[in-house]
Motif scaffolding. Structure first.
Motif, short mmCIF file in Angstrom:
data_model
loop_
_atom_site.label_atom_id
_atom_site.label_comp_id
_atom_site.label_asym_id
_atom_site.label_seq_id
_atom_site.Cartn_x
_atom_site.Cartn_y
_atom_site.Cartn_z
N ASN B 50 0.81 -1.22 0.00
CA ASN B 50 0.00 0.00 0.00
C ASN B 50 0.84 1.27 0.00
O ASN B 50 0.42 2.32 0.50
CB ASN B 50 -0.99 0.02 1.17
CG ASN B 50 -1.96 -1.12 1.07
OD1 ASN B 50 -2.33 -1.53 -0.04
ND2 ASN B 50 -2.36 -1.67 2.19
N SER B 74 6.08 -2.81 -2.49
CA SER B 74 5.24 -2.16 -3.49
C SER B 74 6.08 -1.10 -4.20
O SER B 74 7.10 -0.66 -3.68
CB SER B 74 3.99 -1.53 -2.84
OG SER B 74 4.34 -0.62 -1.83
N ASN B 107 1.48 -3.62 -6.12
CA ASN B 107 1.65 -4.04 -4.73
C ASN B 107 1.92 -5.54 -4.78
O ASN B 107 1.09 -6.32 -5.26
CB ASN B 107 0.34 -3.72 -4.01
CG ASN B 107 0.31 -4.26 -2.60
OD1 ASN B 107 1.14 -5.05 -2.19
ND2 ASN B 107 -0.69 -3.83 -1.86
#
Lengths: 295, 122
Positions: B50, B74, B107
């Motif tokens: 995230n 990510s 991600n």
């Protein structure tokens, strides 16, 4: 030919490709693998077309967009994925290691698109990226098997180009990232018991030739120390001798083949475990492509 | 047929690009551009999923090799280049782990998220 019919032709072609990849995936693992390869080895012309469409869109908005050759993964397909080629003794004896492994010091400060954008006044730069990416951020977000999420913008010249070429940004993301998702999992191949045995045998072979290198990557790193500035035009004799030892030891212990087989096992196991989800993702992409066709 | 499908697609695309480029999207500059995870023109890598915990923010051009510390979970690519994550230990030369397409973010989830040691920019 009208623009509409041309778009339809492209979308139909894409839909056929996706349909080929989607239909029957759940029924036969071998079919899933075969169809998956269609995505792994997709044609470079798609990326070239995307870049040209983005450039034309930007030009039509009165903006420049530097055109550069699209990045291309020229590695060969081995099993289900693209991967490095084996070292050939007859080649490294003459030329040493491949140039692209040895020349790592070419470090452009930034890419041409970023260089151009940064040369603009602040307001113009903001406008450039606004036209390029739109105002929605990465608003298209999809989940792929294995707790994996990817996203891109649907608007701006980038989003427009991808919608034109792939039917939807969802389709683009699925086509690009499914192979990457499988590739990601294959790092586990180095932990495969047979591959670990092969690495030990490789290290022993290299030690008999006077080198303390545990892996082929170690051997390349050792060769690079011969060129402290990171640039070498031609391999010197010591590099050639090292590279030849590397190639001979890999051949002697069948390292390349054993590792490629392990990568293939990981990839096929992943595909087998996720064939329903993969099929679902591909079929969703197909459905959206079909929806575009009906507009 | 299957092996020819992408060839058909490639031919169609090559023939169609000039026709497809019909006009720039109807848009006007506004103050409402939604923030991206990473600044436009940069690639960012993050230690958390995230897009939290920035490890790297770079504009490096093609041919660059960019080291990254920690585990990348990510990444957000707001450049025109391909960013290729590579694992160097233990490994085989020239073996990619994961590629970020231009103008996308990904991600990687919780599994094997500590494998990328550096990025090759292509």
């Amino acid at each position: 030919m009208s623009r509409f019919s041309t778009v339809c032709m492209v979308v139909v072609s894409f839909a056929l490709a996706i349909e080929s990849a989607a239909c029957g995936v759940a029924s036969e693992a071998t079919d899933a693998a075969d169809r998956f390869l269609q995505l792994v080895d997709r044609p470079t012309v798609l990326d070239e077309a995307e870049s040209r469409l983005i450039g034309q869109c930007m030009n039509q908005a009165g903006l420049a967009y530097p055109q550069v050759p699209v990045p291309h993964d020229d590695r060969q397909v081995t099993g289900l994925l693209k991967g490095p080629a084996p070292l050939r003794a007859e080649v490294v004896r003459e030329h040493g290691y491949p140039d692209k492994w040895m020349n790592s010091a070419q470090v452009p400060e930034k890419g041409p698109v970023e260089t151009y954008a940064d040369s603009l006044p602040a307001d113009a730069k903001e406008h450039f990226y606004y036209v390029l990416r739109g105002e929605g951020g990465n608003d298209v977000r999809i989940s792929l098997p294995g707790d994996f999420e990817v996203a891109a913008s649907s608007s701006g010249c980038v989003g427009r180009a991808r919608r034109q070429l792939y039917g939807s940004v969802d389709n683009y993301l699925t086509v690009f990232y499914l192979p990457e998702l499988v590739q990601r999992r294959t790092s586990a191949a180095d932990e495969d018991p047979d591959v670990r045995v092969a690495y030990v045998a490789f290290a022993h072979c290299m030690s008999t030739k006077g080198y303390r290198t545990a892996t082929p990557a170690d051997a390349v790193a050792l060769a690079k120390t011969r060129y402290p500035d990171g640039r070498r035009e031609h391999a010197d004799d010591k590099e050639k001798t090292l590279a030849l030892a590397d190639a001979e030891c890999q051949t002697a212990v069948r390292l390349y083949e054993r590792r490629a087989a392990a990568v293939d096992r990981v990839a096929r196991r992943w595909l087998d475990d996720n064939k329903a989800a993969v099929s679902e993702s591909l079929q969703a992409a197909l459905a959206k492509a079909n929806a575009v066709m009906k507009r | 047929m299957k092996t020819q499908i992408f060839s058909l697609l490639a031919a169609s695309v090559a023939a169609s690009v000039s026709t497809l480029a019909g006009g720039a999207p109807a848009m006007a500059a506004s103050d409402g551009v939604q923030a991206l995870s990473c600044q436009s023109g940069y690639f960012c890598a993050y230690i958390n999923v995230n897009y939290n915990g920035q490890l790297l923010k770079s504009q490096a051009g093609r041919g660059s090799q960019v080291q990254v510390g920690g585990g990348t979970s990510s990444g957000s690519n707001n450049t025109a280049n391909l960013w290729v994550g590579v694992n160097e230990i233990p490994s085989y030369p020239d073996d990619d782990i994961f590629k970020w397409a231009p103008y996308t973010e990904a991600n990687l989830g919780s599994a094997q998220n500590d494998k990328i040691n550096y990025f090759n920019v292509k």
